[in-house]
Scaffold this active site. Structure first.
Site, PDB file in Angstrom:
ATOM      1  N   CYS A   1      13.398  10.313   8.333  1.00  0.00           N
ATOM      2  CA  CYS A   1      13.233  10.041   9.769  1.00  0.00           C
ATOM      3  C   CYS A   1      14.567   9.952  10.510  1.00  0.00           C
ATOM      4  O   CYS A   1      14.595  10.078  11.728  1.00  0.00           O
ATOM      5  CB  CYS A   1      12.394   8.792   9.976  1.00  0.00           C
ATOM      6  SG  CYS A   1      12.933   7.444   8.933  1.00  0.00           S
TER       7      CYS A   1
ATOM      8  N   GLY B   1       1.780   4.075  13.643  1.00  0.00           N
ATOM      9  CA  GLY B   1       2.403   2.831  14.098  1.00  0.00           C
ATOM     10  C   GLY B   1       1.715   2.266  15.335  1.00  0.00           C
ATOM     11  O   GLY B   1       1.499   1.052  15.456  1.00  0.00           O
TER      12      GLY B   1
ATOM     13  N   LYS C   1       0.874  -1.185   0.000  1.00  0.00           N
ATOM     14  CA  LYS C   1       0.000   0.000   0.000  1.00  0.00           C
ATOM     15  C   LYS C   1       0.903   1.225   0.000  1.00  0.00           C
ATOM     16  O   LYS C   1       1.441   1.622   1.025  1.00  0.00           O
ATOM     17  CB  LYS C   1      -0.875  -0.019   1.265  1.00  0.00           C
ATOM     18  CG  LYS C   1      -2.229   0.636   1.108  1.00  0.00           C
ATOM     19  CD  LYS C   1      -2.191   2.118   0.872  1.00  0.00           C
ATOM     20  CE  LYS C   1      -1.982   2.900   2.155  1.00  0.00           C
ATOM     21  NZ  LYS C   1      -1.809   4.354   1.859  1.00  0.00           N
TER      22      LYS C   1
ATOM     23  N   GLY D   1       6.330   4.688   8.800  1.00  0.00           N
ATOM     24  CA  GLY D   1       5.511   5.895   8.834  1.00  0.00           C
ATOM     25  C   GLY D   1       5.577   6.536  10.205  1.00  0.00           C
ATOM     26  O   GLY D   1       6.560   6.346  10.944  1.00  0.00           O
ATOM     27  N   SER D   2       4.541   7.258  10.533  1.00  0.00           N
ATOM     28  CA  SER D   2       4.559   8.017  11.778  1.00  0.00           C
ATOM     29  C   SER D   2       4.366   7.113  12.991  1.00  0.00           C
ATOM     30  O   SER D   2       3.747   6.043  12.900  1.00  0.00           O
ATOM     31  CB  SER D   2       3.447   9.063  11.737  1.00  0.00           C
ATOM     32  OG  SER D   2       2.193   8.422  11.634  1.00  0.00           O
ATOM     33  N   THR D   3       4.879   7.564  14.122  1.00  0.00           N
ATOM     34  CA  THR D   3       4.703   6.818  15.372  1.00  0.00           C
ATOM     35  C   THR D   3       3.222   6.730  15.716  1.00  0.00           C
ATOM     36  O   THR D   3       2.742   5.695  16.203  1.00  0.00           O
ATOM     37  CB  THR D   3       5.515   7.499  16.482  1.00  0.00           C
ATOM     38  OG1 THR D   3       6.909   7.317  16.176  1.00  0.00           O
ATOM     39  CG2 THR D   3       5.237   6.901  17.852  1.00  0.00           C
ATOM     40  N   GLU D   4       2.484   7.789  15.421  1.00  0.00           N
ATOM     41  CA  GLU D   4       1.057   7.811  15.712  1.00  0.00           C
ATOM     42  C   GLU D   4       0.323   6.673  14.986  1.00  0.00           C
ATOM     43  O   GLU D   4      -0.433   5.903  15.594  1.00  0.00           O
ATOM     44  CB  GLU D   4       0.517   9.171  15.243  1.00  0.00           C
ATOM     45  CG  GLU D   4      -0.910   9.453  15.536  1.00  0.00           C
ATOM     46  CD  GLU D   4      -1.382  10.672  14.711  1.00  0.00           C
ATOM     47  OE1 GLU D   4      -0.533  11.406  14.168  1.00  0.00           O
ATOM     48  OE2 GLU D   4      -2.604  10.840  14.614  1.00  0.00           O
TER      49      GLU D   4
ATOM     50  N   GLU E   1       8.559  15.430  15.981  1.00  0.00           N
ATOM     51  CA  GLU E   1       9.136  15.175  14.662  1.00  0.00           C
ATOM     52  C   GLU E   1       8.432  16.097  13.665  1.00  0.00           C
ATOM     53  O   GLU E   1       7.217  16.035  13.499  1.00  0.00           O
ATOM     54  CB  GLU E   1       8.929  13.728  14.242  1.00  0.00           C
ATOM     55  CG  GLU E   1       9.561  13.471  12.893  1.00  0.00           C
ATOM     56  CD  GLU E   1       9.448  12.031  12.414  1.00  0.00           C
ATOM     57  OE1 GLU E   1       8.356  11.468  12.504  1.00  0.00           O
ATOM     58  OE2 GLU E   1      10.465  11.507  11.940  1.00  0.00           O
TER      59      GLU E   1
ATOM     60  N   GLU F   1       8.855   0.826  11.448  1.00  0.00           N
ATOM     61  CA  GLU F   1       9.954   1.796  11.396  1.00  0.00           C
ATOM     62  C   GLU F   1       9.285   3.156  11.472  1.00  0.00           C
ATOM     63  O   GLU F   1       8.614   3.580  10.544  1.00  0.00           O
ATOM     64  CB  GLU F   1      10.727   1.607  10.087  1.00  0.00           C
ATOM     65  CG  GLU F   1      12.206   1.919  10.216  1.00  0.00           C
ATOM     66  CD  GLU F   1      12.542   3.331   9.767  1.00  0.00           C
ATOM     67  OE1 GLU F   1      11.866   4.273  10.240  1.00  0.00           O
ATOM     68  OE2 GLU F   1      13.469   3.482   8.961  1.00  0.00           O
TER      69      GLU F   1
HETATM   70  P1  ADP Z   1       3.230  10.410   7.372  1.00  0.00           P
HETATM   71  O1  ADP Z   1       2.930  11.101   8.667  1.00  0.00           O
HETATM   72  O2  ADP Z   1       4.661  10.264   7.049  1.00  0.00           O
HETATM   73  O3  ADP Z   1       2.340  10.832   6.244  1.00  0.00           O
HETATM   74  P2  ADP Z   1       1.625   8.216   8.052  1.00  0.00           P
HETATM   75  O4  ADP Z   1       2.042   7.366   9.196  1.00  0.00           O
HETATM   76  O5  ADP Z   1       0.449   9.097   8.201  1.00  0.00           O
HETATM   77  O6  ADP Z   1       2.918   8.933   7.595  1.00  0.00           O
HETATM   78  O7  ADP Z   1       1.350   7.320   6.774  1.00  0.00           O
HETATM   79  C1  ADP Z   1       2.216   6.308   6.344  1.00  0.00           C
HETATM   80  C2  ADP Z   1       1.399   5.259   5.602  1.00  0.00           C
HETATM   81  O8  ADP Z   1       0.415   4.717   6.487  1.00  0.00           O
HETATM   82  C3  ADP Z   1       0.630   5.803   4.416  1.00  0.00           C
HETATM   83  O9  ADP Z   1       0.662   4.821   3.384  1.00  0.00           O
HETATM   84  C4  ADP Z   1      -0.776   5.956   4.970  1.00  0.00           C
HETATM   85  O10 ADP Z   1      -1.797   5.892   4.000  1.00  0.00           O
HETATM   86  C5  ADP Z   1      -0.855   4.766   5.894  1.00  0.00           C
HETATM   87  N1  ADP Z   1      -1.849   4.875   6.977  1.00  0.00           N
HETATM   88  C6  ADP Z   1      -2.369   6.005   7.533  1.00  0.00           C
HETATM   89  N2  ADP Z   1      -3.233   5.690   8.520  1.00  0.00           N
HETATM   90  C7  ADP Z   1      -3.270   4.331   8.593  1.00  0.00           C
HETATM   91  C8  ADP Z   1      -3.957   3.375   9.431  1.00  0.00           C
HETATM   92  N3  ADP Z   1      -4.777   3.768  10.395  1.00  0.00           N
HETATM   93  N4  ADP Z   1      -3.718   2.068   9.231  1.00  0.00           N
HETATM   94  C9  ADP Z   1      -2.869   1.653   8.276  1.00  0.00           C
HETATM   95  N5  ADP Z   1      -2.197   2.487   7.464  1.00  0.00           N
HETATM   96  C10 ADP Z   1      -2.382   3.808   7.605  1.00  0.00           C
END
Ligand code: ADP
Length: 502
Positions: free
Chosen positions: A307, A256, A199, A251-254, A405, A273
């Site tokens: 990151c 994650g 994805k 992606g983001s810790t949130e 961050e 990560e």
């Molecule tokens: P950033 O803050 O770097 O944009 P995110 O953590 O928001 O990173 O997004 C990283 C990836 O996770 C993207 O492909 C996003 O579509 C996907 N994503 C966002 N929310 C969710 C979720 N609740 N569950 C799974 N994947 C998600």
């Protein structure tokens, strides 16, 4: 600082124009298909804010189809399951060659979709992706077990371990290194014999889709790698799906944390990560010119959207002014512009959301009483998501610009007096992805490096890297390690076999 945003389309390769000439579809079971509900979304050029192309938006129904395809492709007796390790190795190498052969095209697509410089995309993201395929091609034939002695009186046993693929892997990736992050997930997964649903990030789906075409061209069997673009809900549908055996997320810790919670439904394996806020510590006995150059590279690399960037500078008080002046001058000299303009040093940020977020952090620092020594809280240019590289001083540890961050070209600088003080400050973060130390005293460099709670520590360098090196985070920067010899562990299950020799 002036910003020039050239009209990029003149320099586009015919293959890139052709790729952008019709809506892009999902890759499911070796076929290019529309989303079941027909929905699409626009992906934008962050330098011009114009639409590049419409992309099919995967829903839960498409995730279902992709998981079913990946499961069929994984099952015993399938062409993929019957492929020998050597055949997988040759396949991986072939893909690496194809990526290299299409380097210019992939680099242009990446620069269009993400905003980064074409050269940076070609020499960094694309070249590393090709090398990753080749590095893991070597591993495909070396996923070995061990034989283990047992101590049972008067009986004879042969015990050994096997490392087997986990099954269906969902790779969910961000937008800062779109192709490379796709590669980080797909390559170790298929090296070990898993199947994948990728994805890509909603901001940057294009190179993952082009990679999908190259995988089919190289001979990856149907269903082994599926690419399903979409938003967070598409990712969430994968994480919730009981047919998925593992989620590999960057992606983001949130997000994650949401994934870790949502994955508990079928206790799928999870590797994460996540975010970082790396401390970069410069002692007064450092090579100051090298440290300044390292601070600039470490702080502003990839438009600051990386990151492991060194976004928190800690500088010994004796050299603080000299280092701040050096970094500020270098930041001011960075030419911001279109990633297609050869004179550009730094492209735009990826999206309007990111642009507003980063400028908001600079404004918050000013409101908190910090000083913007280089850069500015104003947008650069009238169109496009440009930000001037920024250095912030007079910062305290509790300011948002210091704790959060930011994921943009924003670096803070704080002076320190002692080793203990700076180690405590550097470790005073929920993150633990990267850290760095500059000192000519080899004992000090290694000692302080050893005390920093981070998955990667750079001594007298920054962003030095290789596909052979594992990476990942301490604390809230993640679970697991990617790449290097450790990079396959998270994509294999260990089976212990005990045979009695009668
Ligand atoms: P950033 O803050 O770097 O944009 P995110 O953590 O928001 O990173 O997004 C990283 C990836 O996770 C993207 O492909 C996003 O579509 C996907 N994503 C966002 N929310 C969710 C979720 N609740 N569950 C799974 N994947 C998600």
């Amino acid at each position: 600082m002036t910003t020039t945003v050239s009209n990029d389309t003149a320099s586009l390769l015919p293959s890139v124009s052709s790729f952008l000439s019709s809506p892009r579809q999902l890759l499911i079971d070796g076929e290019w298909v529309d989303a079941q509900d027909g929905r699409t979304f626009a992906t934008l050029n962050p330098a011009t804010e114009e639409e590049l192309v419409q992309v099919a938006q995967g829903s839960a129904a498409d995730v279902d189809r992709a998981v079913a395809a990946a499961r069929r492709a994984f099952e015993a007796g399938s062409p993929w399951a019957r492929m020998t390790p050597r055949e997988r190795s040759h396949l991986l190498w072939r893909i690496g060659d194809l990526v290299e052969a299409h380097a210019d095209e992939l680099a242009q697509l990446e620069a269009l979709d993400n905003g980064k410089r074409v050269e940076a995309a070609r020499d960094g993201d694309v070249a590393t992706t090709a090398e990753l395929f080749r590095y893991f091609a070597g591993w495909a034939t070396k996923i070995e077990g061990t034989t283990i002695p047992m101590s049972v009186p008067d009986r004879d046993f042969h015990a050994y371990t096997r490392r087997e693929p986990i099954g269906v892997v969902a790779g969910i990736v961000p937008w800062n290194f779109p192709l490379l992050m796709a590669a980080f997930k797909i390559i170790p997964a298929i090296t070990a014999g898993n199947t994948v649903i990728l994805k890509p990030a909603e901001q940057t789906p294009l190179t993952a889709l082009r990679l999908g075409e190259l995988l089919l061209e190289a001979g990856v069997p149907a269903g082994v790698v599926n690419v399903v673009p979409g938003f967070g809900d598409t990712g969430a549908a994968l994480v919730d799906h009981h047919g998925v055996d593992k989620v590999a997320f960057t992606g983001s810790t949130e997000v994650g944390k949401k994934i870790a919670a949502a994955a508990s439904g079928n206790l799928k394996k999870v590797s994460l990560e996540l975010g970082g806020k790396a401390p970069n510590i410069i002692f007064d006995d450092a090579d100051i010119d090298a440290a300044i150059a390292g601070a600039v590279l470490g702080g502003y690399f990839n438009e600051g959207q990386c990151c492991v960037n060194g976004s928190r500078l800690y500088v010994h008080r004796a050299v603080f002014d000299e280092v701040v002046e050096g970094v500020a001058n270098a930041a001011r000299a960075i030419r911001v512009g279109s990633g297609f303009d050869p004179s550009t040093d730094m492209g735009p940020l990826v999206s309007q959301e990111q642009h507003e977020k980063v400028l908001g952090y600079i404004r918050s620092a000013l409101a908190d009483g910090a000083e913007v020594t280089a850069g500015s809280a104003d947008r650069v240019g009238e169109r496009g998501y440009f930000v001037q590289p920024t250095l912030i001083t007079s910062v305290t540890e509790d300011m948002a610009v210091q704790t959060d961050e930011i994921f943009g070209p924003v670096v803070t600088a704080i002076p320190f007096d002692s080793e203990d003080e700076v180690v405590a400050a550097a470790n005073n973060t929920v993150y633990g992805l990267a850290a760095g130390v500059w000192s000519k005293d080899i004992g000090r460099a290694h000692r302080v490096g050893g005390r920093l709670r981070a998955g990667t520590v750079w001594l007298n360098t920054w962003h030095a890297d290789d596909v052979t090196l594992p990476r990942g985070g301490f604390k809230q920067s993640g679970w697991g390690r990617e790449l290097g010899a450790f990079g396959l562990d998270d994509y294999t299950e260990l089976k212990t076999v005990i045979a009695e020799l009668r």
